[in-house]
Design a protein around this motif. Structure first.
Motif, short mmCIF file in Angstrom:
data_model
loop_
_atom_site.label_atom_id
_atom_site.label_comp_id
_atom_site.label_asym_id
_atom_site.label_seq_id
_atom_site.Cartn_x
_atom_site.Cartn_y
_atom_site.Cartn_z
N GLY A 124 12.28 -4.07 14.52
CA GLY A 124 10.22 -3.31 14.01
C GLY A 124 9.86 -2.69 15.57
O GLY A 124 9.81 -3.37 16.08
N MET A 159 -3.05 6.13 12.56
CA MET A 159 -3.33 4.82 11.40
C MET A 159 -4.14 4.47 12.31
O MET A 159 -4.53 4.51 13.09
CB MET A 159 -2.07 4.11 11.41
N ARG A 203 13.13 -5.51 9.22
CA ARG A 203 12.66 -5.19 10.69
C ARG A 203 13.41 -4.22 11.85
O ARG A 203 14.21 -4.77 12.45
CB ARG A 203 12.15 -6.99 11.15
N ASP A 206 2.74 6.39 19.54
CA ASP A 206 4.17 5.75 17.71
C ASP A 206 4.14 6.43 16.64
O ASP A 206 3.29 6.72 16.24
CB ASP A 206 2.53 3.96 18.02
N PRO A 252 5.36 5.98 13.11
CA PRO A 252 5.90 5.12 11.73
C PRO A 252 5.85 5.67 10.75
O PRO A 252 6.63 5.59 9.73
CB PRO A 252 5.87 3.50 12.03
N TYR A 253 4.78 6.89 10.31
CA TYR A 253 4.15 7.31 9.59
C TYR A 253 4.72 8.72 9.02
O TYR A 253 3.97 9.38 8.57
CB TYR A 253 2.94 7.12 9.39
N TYR A 263 -2.09 -2.28 19.87
CA TYR A 263 -2.23 -1.44 20.77
C TYR A 263 -3.27 -3.01 22.15
O TYR A 263 -2.39 -3.01 23.04
CB TYR A 263 -2.27 -0.50 21.25
N TYR A 273 -4.47 1.18 15.70
CA TYR A 273 -3.89 -0.32 15.26
C TYR A 273 -3.86 -0.64 16.20
O TYR A 273 -4.00 -1.03 17.08
CB TYR A 273 -2.61 0.42 15.99
N SER A 291 10.01 1.18 8.65
CA SER A 291 9.67 0.06 7.66
C SER A 291 8.56 1.21 6.71
O SER A 291 9.04 0.21 4.93
CB SER A 291 8.24 -0.91 8.51
N LYS A 292 8.51 1.93 6.90
CA LYS A 292 7.51 2.84 6.33
C LYS A 292 8.59 3.93 5.37
O LYS A 292 8.02 4.04 4.07
CB LYS A 292 6.05 3.31 6.55
N SER A 325 10.18 4.27 13.24
CA SER A 325 10.11 2.66 12.48
C SER A 325 10.58 3.06 11.15
O SER A 325 10.54 4.02 10.42
CB SER A 325 8.68 2.07 12.07
C1 LIG Z 1 0.17 2.97 14.02
C2 LIG Z 1 1.38 1.68 13.69
N1 LIG Z 1 2.47 1.38 14.05
C3 LIG Z 1 3.46 0.16 13.99
C4 LIG Z 1 3.23 -0.36 12.92
C5 LIG Z 1 4.08 -1.48 12.60
O1 LIG Z 1 5.38 -1.50 12.64
P1 LIG Z 1 7.10 -2.24 12.81
O2 LIG Z 1 6.84 -2.96 10.94
O3 LIG Z 1 8.03 -1.32 12.77
O4 LIG Z 1 7.16 -3.01 13.51
C6 LIG Z 1 2.88 -0.79 12.01
C7 LIG Z 1 2.44 -0.96 10.98
O5 LIG Z 1 1.23 -1.60 9.97
C8 LIG Z 1 1.51 0.70 12.27
O6 LIG Z 1 0.75 0.17 10.98
#
Ligand SMILES: Cc1ncc(COP(=O)(O)O)c(C=O)c1O
Length: 386
Positions: free
Chosen positions: A101, A177, A245, A205, A207-208, A130, A127, A236-237, A234
């Motif tokens: 993750g 985010m 993870r 970072d 992930p989106y 950080y 987020y 994840s999304k 990531s």
């Molecule tokens: C901006 C941001 N970075 C990192 C993460 C963490 O993601 P991961 O599931 O890859 O640990 C999130 C999860 O909500 C997020 O919103």
């Protein structure tokens, strides 16, 4: 009396972990709260991804410890994915480090580079991890404010006015985010130049970038970026695999080796079938992302109705799986509106203030619930309206 370490001073329990307990209490009393807060995709990964996990885990020889650097197949899949979608060349042997993750990567980077008192630029709103990771590693957070009137983009003029002499690292995240703001190429170019000028490691970072966004962008696509940039990504999304993870750290070989010095002391690799299934997920074609985004698009339209009902205002150009919205006049903060909706309508919406003071006048609605749940939330709000 057993006391906790000093490094935990000022580090509270993660907001959502606390709030989920409160929601659980309400549920025990029969509330059946609809949670439009957290960003964990409710949709499953692609069926072929699950098939790989199943078939691989039935094999005899896949249950031992794995390489600290991740399986070659997964590193190669990340490399191909970065080339195909972001136009970035990464050497799978040296410039890619799979992670458990991306959240753990935030901590690893902070532990690898920060000494006591080193300063770190973090976004406000941003987020919350950080801030806590920087503090846990002994660093000092210096927030840079993102403003609605500047489209939540980084104000370099403002940053240049600050004393940057102790700043070692900067956290950046676009699509942002919680604001949903997309990056611009110009801002990314300015970021790389800023990192080089002040000798600051820029940690992006990312992930989106595939959610409600047709043009995924990597900060590493900027010329010369590898000199000063590390990027987290990531599954994840974008692959609906938050609970699996799987994330990745990308950057220059030297940086990857440095972070691995820390990380290899923290964990002992990832289950091989999971890595192979993740590699499969990275090979999915555009139709996968399109199908996921179709679902988010229809939910988003419904969520607009909910926000209109609450008299919130918002941009329709947001990426990611949330909508960030300004609260109407009459509320002191997003916390007040969030609590009112929670306790009256039994619907949980995230207050923007948990992402920093600049988020105080906002709320964030997640698109990770079926459209029926958003519809049901609308009905509940209508029922309790004065
Ligand atoms: C901006 C941001 N970075 C990192 C993460 C963490 O993601 P991961 O599931 O890859 O640990 C999130 C999860 O909500 C997020 O919103």
């Amino acid at each position: 009396m057993i006391s906790t370490s000093k490094r935990l001073d000022g580090i509270g329990e993660y907001y959502f972990s606390q709030k989920l307990k409160e929601i659980e209490e309400l549920n025990k009393q029969g509330a059946a709260v609809i949670n439009l807060g957290i960003g964990s995709p409710d949709l499953p990964p692609h069926p072929e991804v699950i098939q790989v996990l199943q078939s691989e885990s039935a094999k005899q020889n896949v249950h031992g410890y794995q390489s600290y650097k991740g399986a070659e197949a997964l590193r190669k899949a990340f490399s191909t994915w970065y080339k195909e979608w972001y136009g970035v060349d990464l050497n799978p042997a040296t410039e890619i480090l799979p992670l458990i993750g991306s959240k753990e990567g935030i901590m690893h980077i902070c532990m690898t580079y920060l000494n006591e008192g080193d300063e770190v630029l973090i976004p406000n709103p941003g987020y919350p991890t950080y801030r806590s990771a920087v503090q846990l590693a002994g660093g000092k957070c210096v927030a840079y404010e993102l403003k609605e009137e500047q489209n939540w983009l980084i104000d370099f003029d403002q940053l240049e006015k600050q004393d940057l002499s102790k700043v070692k690292l900067m956290w950046v995240n676009y699509p942002q985010m919680p604001t949903g703001q997309l990056p611009t190429r110009e801002m990314f170019q300015n970021l790389v130049a800023f990192g080089k000028k002040h000798n600051i490691l820029i940690c992006h970072d990312n992930p989106y970038s595939f959610i409600l966004n047709d043009h995924p962008m990597s900060l590493l696509s900027i010329e010369g970026a590898k000199d000063v940039v590390l990027e987290l990504n990531s599954l994840s999304k974008s692959q609906n695999m938050a609970g699996w993870r799987v994330g990745v750290l990308c950057g220059a070989k030297e940086r990857i080796d440095e972070v691995l010095r820390f990380k290899s002391n923290m964990d002992s690799g990832m289950f091989l079938p999971l890595q192979l299934a993740a590699a499969k997920a990275l090979n999915l074609d555009k139709s996968w992302y399109d199908s996921v985004n179709e679902v988010y698009k229809s939910r988003r339209t419904k969520a607009y109705e909910l926000l209109d009902l609450l008299k919130c205002t918002y941009s329709k150009d947001q990426a990611g799986m949330f909508i960030w919205a300004r609260i109407p006049e009459g509320y002191k903060s997003g916390f007040e509106l969030s609590d009112e909706v929670l306790y009256k309508a039994k619907v949980f919406i995230t207050p923007g203030g948990i992402f920093g003071s600049a988020g105080d006048g906002f709320i964030r609605v997640s698109l990770c619930s079926p459209i029926e749940k958003i519809e049901q939330s609308i009905q509940r709000i209508i029922e309790v309206r004065d």
